[in-house]
Structures are given as C-alpha cells and as structure tokens.
Design an enzyme around this catalytic site. Structure first.
Site, mmCIF file in Angstrom:
data_model
loop_
_atom_site.group_PDB
_atom_site.id
_atom_site.type_symbol
_atom_site.label_atom_id
_atom_site.label_comp_id
_atom_site.label_asym_id
_atom_site.label_seq_id
_atom_site.Cartn_x
_atom_site.Cartn_y
_atom_site.Cartn_z
ATOM 1 N N CYS A 210 -4.653 5.280 1.113
ATOM 2 C CA CYS A 210 -5.399 4.864 2.096
ATOM 3 C C CYS A 210 -6.386 5.762 2.633
ATOM 4 O O CYS A 210 -7.351 6.387 1.603
ATOM 5 C CB CYS A 210 -4.626 4.265 3.245
ATOM 6 S SG CYS A 210 -3.525 3.048 2.754
ATOM 7 N N ASP B 16 -6.104 -6.496 -0.504
ATOM 8 C CA ASP B 16 -6.642 -5.140 0.008
ATOM 9 C C ASP B 16 -7.921 -5.329 0.702
ATOM 10 O O ASP B 16 -9.159 -5.558 0.084
ATOM 11 C CB ASP B 16 -6.949 -4.110 -1.181
ATOM 12 C CG ASP B 16 -7.040 -2.892 -0.403
ATOM 13 O OD1 ASP B 16 -7.241 -2.697 0.944
ATOM 14 O OD2 ASP B 16 -6.816 -1.549 -1.128
ATOM 15 N N HIS C 234 -2.460 -3.790 0.632
ATOM 16 C CA HIS C 234 -3.095 -2.499 1.093
ATOM 17 C C HIS C 234 -1.883 -1.456 1.708
ATOM 18 O O HIS C 234 -1.039 -2.131 2.419
ATOM 19 C CB HIS C 234 -4.184 -2.652 2.162
ATOM 20 C CG HIS C 234 -4.795 -1.394 2.427
ATOM 21 N ND1 HIS C 234 -5.486 -0.658 1.585
ATOM 22 C CD2 HIS C 234 -4.628 -0.628 3.539
ATOM 23 C CE1 HIS C 234 -5.673 0.382 2.536
ATOM 24 N NE2 HIS C 234 -5.274 0.478 3.687
#
Ligand SMILES: *[C@@H]1O[C@H](CO)[C@@H](O)[C@H](O)[C@H]1NC(C)=O
Ligand SMILES: *[C@@H]1O[C@H](CO)[C@@H](O)[C@H](O)[C@H]1NC(C)=O
Ligand SMILES: *[C@@H]1O[C@H](CO)[C@@H](O)[C@H](O)[C@H]1NC(C)=O
Length: 422
Positions: free
Chosen positions: A158, A205, A237
């Site tokens: 991330c 995502d 995600h």
C-alpha cells in the site's frame, strides 16, 4: 604469439569462471506465518526505529546469498502491526536479512486511509516523500555499512509500495522492487525506474483500478527494466499483509504474492550462474545483436547510431579469437573482449543483455581479469565513453582510475599492488 597468450588467458578464464551454483532451495509457503508472535528485534539507528528480522544461522539460502537484503516498507499501520512484523519474519525465513523502518516516526495510522473518519490528507501531508525518502535512504545505507549488504530488494505494501518504485530510480540504491497493491504511485516514478519491478495486484482495489493497472503495465512495458504484474482473484486492497486468512482464496493470494516477491528477489538480487566459452565465427551475428541492445544508447549519444556503419565495422573488426561468450542457462547473454598485451591486459569490451546488467556478472568477469593481471604483474586497462556513467561508476567501484582522456572517451587503469617492471 598473440594468439597463444590469448588462448592461455581464455583457458584461465574458462577454468575459473564456473561459479558455485546458487542452488537456492526453493521456498514454499511453509516459511510464511500469518499469526502468532513475531521473532525479530527492534533497534534504533539514526533516530529511526527499525524492525529487524534475521535469517536463522543455519539458513542455506542466506548462506548462499549473504550480501543481499530486503527493506520492508509497510502500509500505513507501520511496524506496530503484527502482520507486518510476521511478514518481515517470513522474508527472513526465506533467507533474507530484512529491515522494516518505522516510516511514520511513531505515528502510524490507526485505521485504513480509505476508511471514513481518518484524515487522509493530513496524514499524507505529514508523511510525503520529503520525510519518507530520507528514512528509507538511511535504512539502505545502514544495511550497506553495518551489514556489508551489496544488493537491496525493496518490498512495499500500500503506502510503502510506491517507495519500492521510488528507490529503483537512478542512484537511489534499490536493486529490485516489489509492490503489493501500491497506493499513490505516480507515472513519473514508474518512468524513472532503472531496475526490475514487480507488482502483486488485488482484484478489488480502490487505489489501483483495472484501468489504472493497465496504465501502469503500459508504462512498465515502455521502460527497459524487467517487470511483472500478477493479479490475484478474490483479493482486496491490503491483501498482501492483511488478507482474511479464513478465506481460502485470500489466503492463497497472500501466500502467492509473498512467494512472487521472494522469487523476484531470488532472480534479481543474486548473480546468475554463468560460464564462459571461447567464441567461434558462428557467434558473430548473435554478438552483434547483443552489442546493439547493450550499446545503442551510449553509441547514439556519442556518435549517433548508424546501423549500416555499425554492421560494417562489426563485420570487419570482429575477431572471435579475442571474444569469450557469456552463457547463462545454456543461452548466450553477452560477450567479453580481452586482448592480452605485452605490458598490460586490455579489456576491450563487456556487453551484456540489459536483463543481465547490474547483477554482478560484469564485476565477476572483471574480478577474474584483475586476478589474472595481478598474476602477470601488469595493469588492466579499458576505455569508457562519457555517455556511459553507469559503466564508469562500476569501474570506479572496482578500483579503476582515469589516466588519460581521448575527448569523449576516458581511459581507465587498474594496477595490481606489485607491478613488474620490464
Ligand atoms: C546458531 O545460533 C545458535 C543460537 O542462536 C547458536 O547456539 C549456534 O552456535 C549458532 N551456530 C552457528 C554455526 O553459528
Ligand atoms: C484534515 O486535515 C486538514 C489539514 O491538516 C484540515 O485542513 C482538514 O480540515 C482536516 N479534515 C477533517 C475532516 O478533519
Ligand atoms: C473471513 O472469511 C471468512 C470465510 O470466508 C468469513 O466467514 C468471514 O466473515 C471473513 N471475515 C471478515 C472480517 O470479512
């Protein structure tokens, strides 16, 4: 006479150039731990908290590749999150010394940045590249100086994924990068990479939609570094770290994404095994093909690339008796052109396919020539164009010094401790 000394050199190179096979026992999901207690240690360096996971001292994989390490770049939950620590431990069990710096100076996010109530813009404003880059640069420097690490892989999740790419930029210190579901990755950051980059992407995502993923793939394809984008079904995600491991599809996605990263680093952080063989006439065209990809940019910047002229020169000057072919997995990936002269050894050229550059083959080849030159008590000399700063940097690292300049070409020399006069 010339041919004789040359074949002696060739024989010496040939005999000594079969390096120990990396023989990496392949890693499987058994090294991954999703829950439980983390086993690394915390240390402070340069004012930054570091989570350090070291391979077990019996790790065969670590012993076979002792000068590579991984910098683990967390999501916004930082090194406090046990899943981040456990994943760093898993990289250590896969044989890599792994350091995860605290990217947030003790103020990691308490919730995900796309969850309502979390002031994302304020958080990101406090943790932009201006403050995050120096933390990562310091960590890389620490690995190099305190641990003797030569090759750095960056694995990011991330928030951290973007920095795996940033540190593949010229001179940034990363040798290979992996990013699972990267956030905020910018086009310019992708265009700037100089080393191999891989992505593990989630099916769902919000930070990287299918359309954005295609754009990223197109940018990677336009560049010259090797790349890989893998997509994992049933994942969201954050899955690389925080998959719901009760869900078999997410569990498999997280494990496969981890193994993707390990294999990427295995491939790009260790020197490929290679052998040398003498060139024969039939190698001429294949050598030219490699010459073309390896030298195109440098020649174009220096003289302009004239294909007909290049081919004509190659055909008239190429002499198999000077060349050795570099072979990886049975395939020609480059050549080295060496002339053993009375008073020195001339390294006339090393040309490798781009995918094999920067992976230690050039250094290993030159190291062998340095040993040969030391044995003879003569210098090793070479020329490098101004338009090839990367090659020059390598030669400088290996102890070459410029002794003469012919316009846009510098002549460099390495001298053994004892030079025989005569
Ligand atoms: C490996 O580590 C263990 C415990 O940390 C130690 O007892 C052992 O002597 C070490 N072995 C080697 C070969 O260094
Ligand atoms: C988030 O932080 C910014 C800048 O610090 C501030 O201007 C803004 O009002 C904050 N937003 C919320 C919803 O608190
Ligand atoms: C995790 O996956 C399991 C199995 O599919 C499901 O029952 C559970 O609700 C999921 N947990 C969360 C928090 O989504």
């Amino acid at each position: 006479m010339h041919a004789l000394t040359l074949s002696t050199l060739a024989a010496a190179l040939f005999a000594s150039a079969t390096f120990a096979h990396t023989d990496c026992k392949s890693v499987d999901a058994s090294v991954i731990k999703h829950t439980g207690i983390s086993t690394g240690v915390e240390e402070k360096h340069d004012g930054i908290r570091l989570y350090i996971a070291k391979p077990d001292n019996s790790s065969i994989r670590a012993k076979e590749n002792p000068t590579s390490a991984i910098v683990y770049l967390t999501d916004v939950f930082g090194i406090e999150l046990v899943e981040n620590r456990l994943l760093a431990d898993s990289f250590a069990r896969a044989g890599y010394l792994t350091i995860a710096p605290d990217l947030f100076n003790n103020e990691h996010a308490s919730g995900d940045i796309n969850v309502p109530g979390f002031n994302t813009s304020a958080f990101l404003a406090r943790h932009g590249p201006d403050v995050t880059d120096p933390i990562i640069a310091s960590t890389i420097n620490h690995l190099r100086t305190a641990y003797g690490i030569k090759k750095i892989g960056l694995t990011g999740y991330c928030f951290g994924g973007r920095y795996s790419f940033r540190f593949l930029g010229a001179g940034k210190g990363g040798d290979a990068g992996y990013a699972a579901h990267p956030s905020l990755l910018e086009n310019g950051e992708i265009e700037a990479i100089k080393g191999p980059a891989a992505i593990g992407a989630a099916e769902t995502d919000g930070m990287m939609s299918p359309a954005r993923r295609s754009e990223i793939e197109a940018l990677l394809a336009k560049g010259s570094a090797p790349w890989q984008v893998n997509l994992y079904s049933g994942t969201n995600h954050g899955f690389g770290v925080r998959a719901n491991i009760s869900d078999p599809e997410q569990l498999a996605g997280k494990e496969e994404a981890f193994l993707q990263a390990v294999r990427w680093f295995d491939r790009h952080l260790s020197r490929p095994d290679f052998i040398l063989r003498p060139a024969v006439d039939e190698d001429r065209d294949a050598c030219y093909t490699i010459h073309r990809v390896a030298m195109y940019d440098v020649v174009k910047a220096t003289f302009g690339w004239d294909e007909e002229d290049q081919i004509a020169r190659w055909n008239s000057e190429w002499d198999p008796s000077e060349f050795q072919i570099v072979v990886v997995d049975g395939r020609m990936i480059g050549s080295i052109d060496v002339v053993d002269r009375t008073n020195d050894i001339l390294l006339s050229g090393i040309e490798l396919e781009p995918a094999f550059q920067g992976r230690g083959i050039g250094s290993a080849l030159i190291g062998k020539l340095q040993a040969k030159a030391a044995q003879r008590g003569v210098p090793l000399v070479l020329g490098v164009f101004e338009a090839n700063p990367r090659a020059r940097a390598l030669y400088e690292r290996l102890g070459f010094k410029e002794f003469h300049r012919e316009g846009i070409k510098a002549l460099m020399r390495w001298e053994p401790d004892v030079v025989k006069k005569g």
